[in-house]
Design a protein around this motif. Structure first.
Motif, PDB file in Angstrom:
ATOM      1  N   LEU A  10      28.432  41.504 -40.100  1.00 22.69           N
ATOM      2  CA  LEU A  10      28.602  42.464 -38.333  1.00 22.69           C
ATOM      3  C   LEU A  10      28.987  44.209 -38.592  1.00 22.69           C
ATOM      4  O   LEU A  10      28.427  44.930 -38.267  1.00 22.69           O
ATOM      5  N   LEU A  11      29.818  43.956 -39.738  1.00 26.63           N
ATOM      6  CA  LEU A  11      29.871  45.218 -40.662  1.00 26.63           C
ATOM      7  C   LEU A  11      28.849  45.419 -41.044  1.00 26.63           C
ATOM      8  O   LEU A  11      28.492  46.872 -40.912  1.00 26.63           O
ATOM      9  N   ILE A  12      27.738  45.277 -42.241  1.00 28.80           N
ATOM     10  CA  ILE A  12      26.211  45.693 -42.297  1.00 28.80           C
ATOM     11  C   ILE A  12      25.675  46.704 -41.046  1.00 28.80           C
ATOM     12  O   ILE A  12      24.867  47.756 -41.288  1.00 28.80           O
ATOM     13  N   GLY A  59      32.206  43.653 -19.630  1.00 28.05           N
ATOM     14  CA  GLY A  59      31.261  43.920 -20.783  1.00 28.05           C
ATOM     15  C   GLY A  59      31.446  42.188 -21.157  1.00 28.05           C
ATOM     16  O   GLY A  59      32.360  41.422 -20.292  1.00 28.05           O
ATOM     17  N   TYR A  60      31.782  41.812 -22.431  1.00 24.18           N
ATOM     18  CA  TYR A  60      31.336  40.996 -23.312  1.00 24.18           C
ATOM     19  C   TYR A  60      31.887  40.358 -24.280  1.00 24.18           C
ATOM     20  O   TYR A  60      31.274  41.476 -25.198  1.00 24.18           O
ATOM     21  N   SER A  61      33.416  40.448 -25.019  1.00 23.00           N
ATOM     22  CA  SER A  61      33.970  39.884 -25.560  1.00 23.00           C
ATOM     23  C   SER A  61      34.797  39.072 -26.016  1.00 23.00           C
ATOM     24  O   SER A  61      34.180  37.423 -25.272  1.00 23.00           O
ATOM     25  N   GLY A  62      33.799  38.733 -27.430  1.00 24.00           N
ATOM     26  CA  GLY A  62      35.105  36.941 -28.312  1.00 24.00           C
ATOM     27  C   GLY A  62      34.671  38.246 -29.923  1.00 24.00           C
ATOM     28  O   GLY A  62      34.855  39.025 -30.828  1.00 24.00           O
ATOM     29  N   GLU A  63      34.225  36.435 -30.695  1.00 27.12           N
ATOM     30  CA  GLU A  63      34.116  36.908 -32.137  1.00 27.12           C
ATOM     31  C   GLU A  63      33.620  35.688 -32.710  1.00 27.12           C
ATOM     32  O   GLU A  63      33.457  34.623 -32.358  1.00 27.12           O
ATOM     33  N   PHE A  64      33.191  35.813 -33.849  1.00 27.00           N
ATOM     34  CA  PHE A  64      32.782  34.894 -35.054  1.00 27.00           C
ATOM     35  C   PHE A  64      33.163  33.743 -35.448  1.00 27.00           C
ATOM     36  O   PHE A  64      34.069  33.860 -36.189  1.00 27.00           O
ATOM     37  N   PRO A  92      36.385  37.807 -38.532  1.00 26.89           N
ATOM     38  CA  PRO A  92      36.247  39.562 -37.976  1.00 26.89           C
ATOM     39  C   PRO A  92      37.575  39.689 -36.216  1.00 26.89           C
ATOM     40  O   PRO A  92      37.231  38.437 -35.885  1.00 26.89           O
ATOM     41  N   LYS A  93      37.572  40.873 -36.276  1.00 29.09           N
ATOM     42  CA  LYS A  93      38.361  40.879 -35.196  1.00 29.09           C
ATOM     43  C   LYS A  93      37.358  40.943 -34.161  1.00 29.09           C
ATOM     44  O   LYS A  93      36.754  40.878 -33.692  1.00 29.09           O
ATOM     45  N   PRO A  94      38.219  40.545 -32.431  1.00 34.64           N
ATOM     46  CA  PRO A  94      37.469  40.789 -31.806  1.00 34.64           C
ATOM     47  C   PRO A  94      36.332  41.865 -31.133  1.00 34.64           C
ATOM     48  O   PRO A  94      37.249  43.026 -31.750  1.00 34.64           O
ATOM     49  N   PHE A  95      35.199  42.046 -30.649  1.00 33.29           N
ATOM     50  CA  PHE A  95      34.750  42.688 -30.638  1.00 33.29           C
ATOM     51  C   PHE A  95      33.822  43.190 -29.590  1.00 33.29           C
ATOM     52  O   PHE A  95      33.559  41.853 -28.360  1.00 33.29           O
ATOM     53  N   GLU A  96      33.482  44.054 -28.473  1.00 29.59           N
ATOM     54  CA  GLU A  96      33.006  43.633 -26.877  1.00 29.59           C
ATOM     55  C   GLU A  96      31.785  44.673 -26.705  1.00 29.59           C
ATOM     56  O   GLU A  96      31.384  45.814 -27.113  1.00 29.59           O
ATOM     57  N   TYR A  97      30.862  43.487 -26.603  1.00 23.21           N
ATOM     58  CA  TYR A  97      29.629  44.481 -25.614  1.00 23.21           C
ATOM     59  C   TYR A  97      29.668  45.147 -24.483  1.00 23.21           C
ATOM     60  O   TYR A  97      29.938  44.653 -23.777  1.00 23.21           O
ATOM     61  N   THR A  98      28.710  46.185 -24.604  1.00 17.71           N
ATOM     62  CA  THR A  98      29.765  47.455 -23.511  1.00 17.71           C
ATOM     63  C   THR A  98      27.608  47.709 -23.284  1.00 17.71           C
ATOM     64  O   THR A  98      28.305  48.011 -21.692  1.00 17.71           O
ATOM     65  N   HIS A  99      26.853  47.935 -23.898  1.00 20.18           N
ATOM     66  CA  HIS A  99      25.825  47.980 -23.174  1.00 20.18           C
ATOM     67  C   HIS A  99      24.688  47.530 -22.955  1.00 20.18           C
ATOM     68  O   HIS A  99      24.636  46.852 -23.959  1.00 20.18           O
ATOM     69  N   ARG A 125      26.870  33.431 -38.596  1.00 19.98           N
ATOM     70  CA  ARG A 125      28.167  33.981 -38.114  1.00 19.98           C
ATOM     71  C   ARG A 125      26.814  33.028 -36.671  1.00 19.98           C
ATOM     72  O   ARG A 125      26.445  33.751 -36.126  1.00 19.98           O
ATOM     73  N   GLU A 126      29.081  32.476 -35.922  1.00 18.73           N
ATOM     74  CA  GLU A 126      28.362  32.075 -34.424  1.00 18.73           C
ATOM     75  C   GLU A 126      29.859  32.353 -33.307  1.00 18.73           C
ATOM     76  O   GLU A 126      31.020  32.215 -34.083  1.00 18.73           O
ATOM     77  N   GLY A 127      29.152  32.734 -32.421  1.00 25.35           N
ATOM     78  CA  GLY A 127      30.344  32.991 -31.841  1.00 25.35           C
ATOM     79  C   GLY A 127      29.895  32.886 -30.208  1.00 25.35           C
ATOM     80  O   GLY A 127      28.937  33.184 -29.545  1.00 25.35           O
ATOM     81  N   VAL A 128      31.346  32.357 -29.710  1.00 21.25           N
ATOM     82  CA  VAL A 128      30.829  32.382 -27.900  1.00 21.25           C
ATOM     83  C   VAL A 128      31.600  33.539 -27.320  1.00 21.25           C
ATOM     84  O   VAL A 128      32.780  34.386 -27.062  1.00 21.25           O
TER      85      VAL A 128
END
Length: 217
Positions: A5-7, A42-47, A62-69, A191-194
């Motif tokens: 994710l960071l890359i 938004g759609y929020s979660g983490e791996f 990784p800290k949670p992050f949110e899809y926005t667009h 990595r995988e997350g819901v």
């Protein structure tokens, strides 16, 4: 150790925003929109699942992050040809200083009809196996090596819609090598997350200062 994710987050692209506000089913079904559009929520979660084949320390989650667009690259995109269209992505919006345009995004994640189970992804043997799932690699990568041995990398992020309105997000990052007999996988990180719908308007992240983004981590 950088996570996949960071890359991907270092590949920041400034875009002007389009007008439509879209649901995720509309994003998945899109065939003719281009540009960047706000999601209706938004759609929020983490791996929560992480696999590191080379045995290195994974570090903290990784800290949670949110899809926005939603993002729909056009055929004019430098890494996209007309044969690739449509490419339907969701992205994490970044609030940039007004002096730099006010908006950018990171973590482009492609809509995929079906992604194999996490344990199956770990067993795939060939680069082409991942390309069949996520499509052609469209990012940027370095290559290095000497004396007939070359190394490079590829990475993808993809999502699928779940029946309950959530999304499953999978990230794959491959280190690859070529010893004169073609490119092969040397190690992989998966990595995988819901991610949950927030049921409220998306919230953009605050972008890091550009000098911080560009410095070694």
């Amino acid at each position: 150790m950088k996570s996949c994710l960071l890359i991907l987050a270092t590949l920041i692209t400034s875009q002007s925003l389009a007008q439509d506000v879209l649901t995720l089913p509309q994003v998945v079904a899109n065939k003719d929109r281009v540009g960047v559009h706000l999601l209706d929520q938004g759609y929020s979660g983490e791996f929560s699942k992480r696999f590191d084949e080379d045995g290195r320390e994974l570090g903290p989650d990784p800290k949670p992050f949110e899809y926005t667009h939603a993002s729909f690259p056009s055929g004019k995109h430098p890494n996209v040809t007309a044969d690739d269209l449509p490419i339907n992505e969701i992205v994490v919006g970044l609030e940039e200083p007004a002096s730099t345009g006010g908006f950018a995004y990171r973590a482009p994640t492609v809509a995929v009809a079906k992604i194999p189970a996490f344990d199956e992804l770990k067993k795939l043997k060939n680069i082409s196996d991942y390309e069949k799932i996520f499509g052609k690699f469209r990012g940027f990568t370095d290559a290095w090596g000497m004396n007939g041995e070359w190394h490079s990398s590829k990475g993808w992020m993809g999502f699928t819609l779940l029946d309950d309105g959530k999304i499953r997000v999978v990230s794959v990052f491959l280190h690859t090598e070529n010893k004169g007999d073609g490119w092969k996988i040397s190690t992989r990180r998966i990595r995988e997350g819901v991610f949950q719908p927030t049921r409220k308007p998306p919230v953009l992240e605050k972008a890091e200062p550009r000098d911080a983004r560009e410095s070694p981590r």
